[in-house]
Design an enzyme around this catalytic site. Structure first.
Site, PDB file in Angstrom:
ATOM      1  N   SER A  81       0.827  -1.210   0.000  1.00  0.00           N
ATOM      2  CA  SER A  81       0.000   0.000   0.000  1.00  0.00           C
ATOM      3  C   SER A  81       0.857   1.254   0.000  1.00  0.00           C
ATOM      4  CB  SER A  81      -0.908   0.009   1.241  1.00  0.00           C
ATOM      5  OG  SER A  81      -0.133   0.059   2.414  1.00  0.00           O
ATOM      6  N   ASP A 213      -8.316  -7.673  12.555  1.00  0.00           N
ATOM      7  CA  ASP A 213      -8.154  -9.081  12.169  1.00  0.00           C
ATOM      8  C   ASP A 213      -7.185  -9.828  13.080  1.00  0.00           C
ATOM      9  OD1 ASP A 213      -6.463  -7.186  10.583  1.00  0.00           O
ATOM     10  OD2 ASP A 213      -5.440  -9.022   9.993  1.00  0.00           O
TER      11      ASP A 213
END
Length: 322
Positions: A81, A213
């Protein structure tokens, strides 16, 4: 019962030797105001001052430096990213190779431009519909490139752990260490170093609320997938922990704190106004956890890894302006 983990303290020390004179030994900052607000002595390891503006250079260089001349000549591939993209591109350039980087279409422009500035070819995709791993693996296979993933690689993890190694060398008797968690490579490396040197240290990961997560996975005892997070902490927008990183973190990480988007913005403002440093949203999450009281029972001496500072002036103003 001891577990044979895929990365050891010796691996981190070996990475540190490779990085000596190449990576920056980043400063550790103090703030009396921060100590007073938090109720502990806080030591802030500023990876925003690392090459490419983030810790990622450590792991990328450690991994790329181990390639053969033939592999370097063919080139590397990576997906990211932003920060690993820049790190892999710079590491390849430093070592005489070339890089092809897979990046989301909505990557902040500053990160795209910086990656291209290091000489990399950029291939973009839609992060909400595309599979960057599949794209990266296909590119590597098609062109004969060596894939350097952002966290699922023992040499990358060992390189990231050198940040904690330096902090512990510079600051005696740390009781806890707070580290941002995305794919889990930074905390896996840092926990390997920290627990290897200070077995009783408390390792605390920090995630944005929208991207929990790793917290869910640690509680479940297995990797849990969530919808791709929409968070200002773009470096932590992971949907599932890495398999390799989770195999380490499930044994070495003591807990995960979650922070809100407003917590992150407030931490960025505090760092700017009181500590005179610019940090990106992902890098601000451990500071946010401290300032918002998200970590209970804080010990006396606390280390914080600020993972990066790659946010441009316009984006910083959008996030932190009054």
């Amino acid at each position: 019962m001891t577990h044979a983990l895929p990365v050891t303290l010796d691996d981190v020390h070996d990475a540190a030797a490779r990085l000596k004179g190449v990576a920056h030994r980043t400063p550790v900052l103090r703030s009396r105001t921060l100590d007073s607000l938090v109720g502990a002595e806080v030591f802030v390891k500023c990876e925003n001052f690392q090459r490419i503006g983030a810790f990622k250079f450590r792991g990328a260089y450690n991994a790329v430096s181990r390639l053969t001349q033939e592999q370097l000549a063919r080139g590397i591939a990576a997906y990211s990213s932003g920060n690993h993209a820049q790190a892999a591109a710079l590491a390849a350039r430093e070592l005489g190779g070339t890089a092809v980087i897979v990046m989301p279409e909505d990557t902040p422009r500053s990160k795209l431009e910086a990656t291209a500035g290091y000489g990399a070819e950029i291939v973009t995709y839609d992060r909400y519909t595309g599979d960057r791993v599949a794209i990266g693996e296909a590119l590597a296979a098609e062109r004969g490139l060596t894939l350097i993933p952002p966290y699922e690689h023992p040499h990358v993890i060992a390189g990231q752990g050198t940040a904690a190694l330096e902090l512990i060398e510079d600051v005696e008797d740390l009781d806890a260490l707070l580290v941002p968690v995305g794919g889990g490579g930074l905390i896996a490396g840092c926990a390997t170093a920290a627990k290897g040197l200070l077995p009783r240290i408390r390792m605390i990961g920090v995630e944005p609320e929208a991207g929990d997560d790793t917290k869910r996975s640690l509680e479940a005892g297995e990797r849990v997938s969530i919808p791709i997070p929409r968070t200002i902490a773009d470096g932590q927008a992971a949907e599932i922990p890495g398999e390799l990183t989770f195999s380490i973190n499930r044994h070495l990480v003591d807990g995960i704190a979650l922070v809100s988007e407003d917590d992150i913005r407030a931490a960025m403002r505090f760092a700017f106004e009181r500590m005179k440093i610019v940090i990106e949203p992902s890098g601000a999450t451990p500071l946010a956890a401290l300032l918002s009281g998200r970590v209970t029972g804080l010990p006396r001496r606390v280390g914080v890894i600020v993972s990066g500072g790659n946010v441009d002036a316009r984006r910083f103003a959008e996030l932190c302006g009054s």
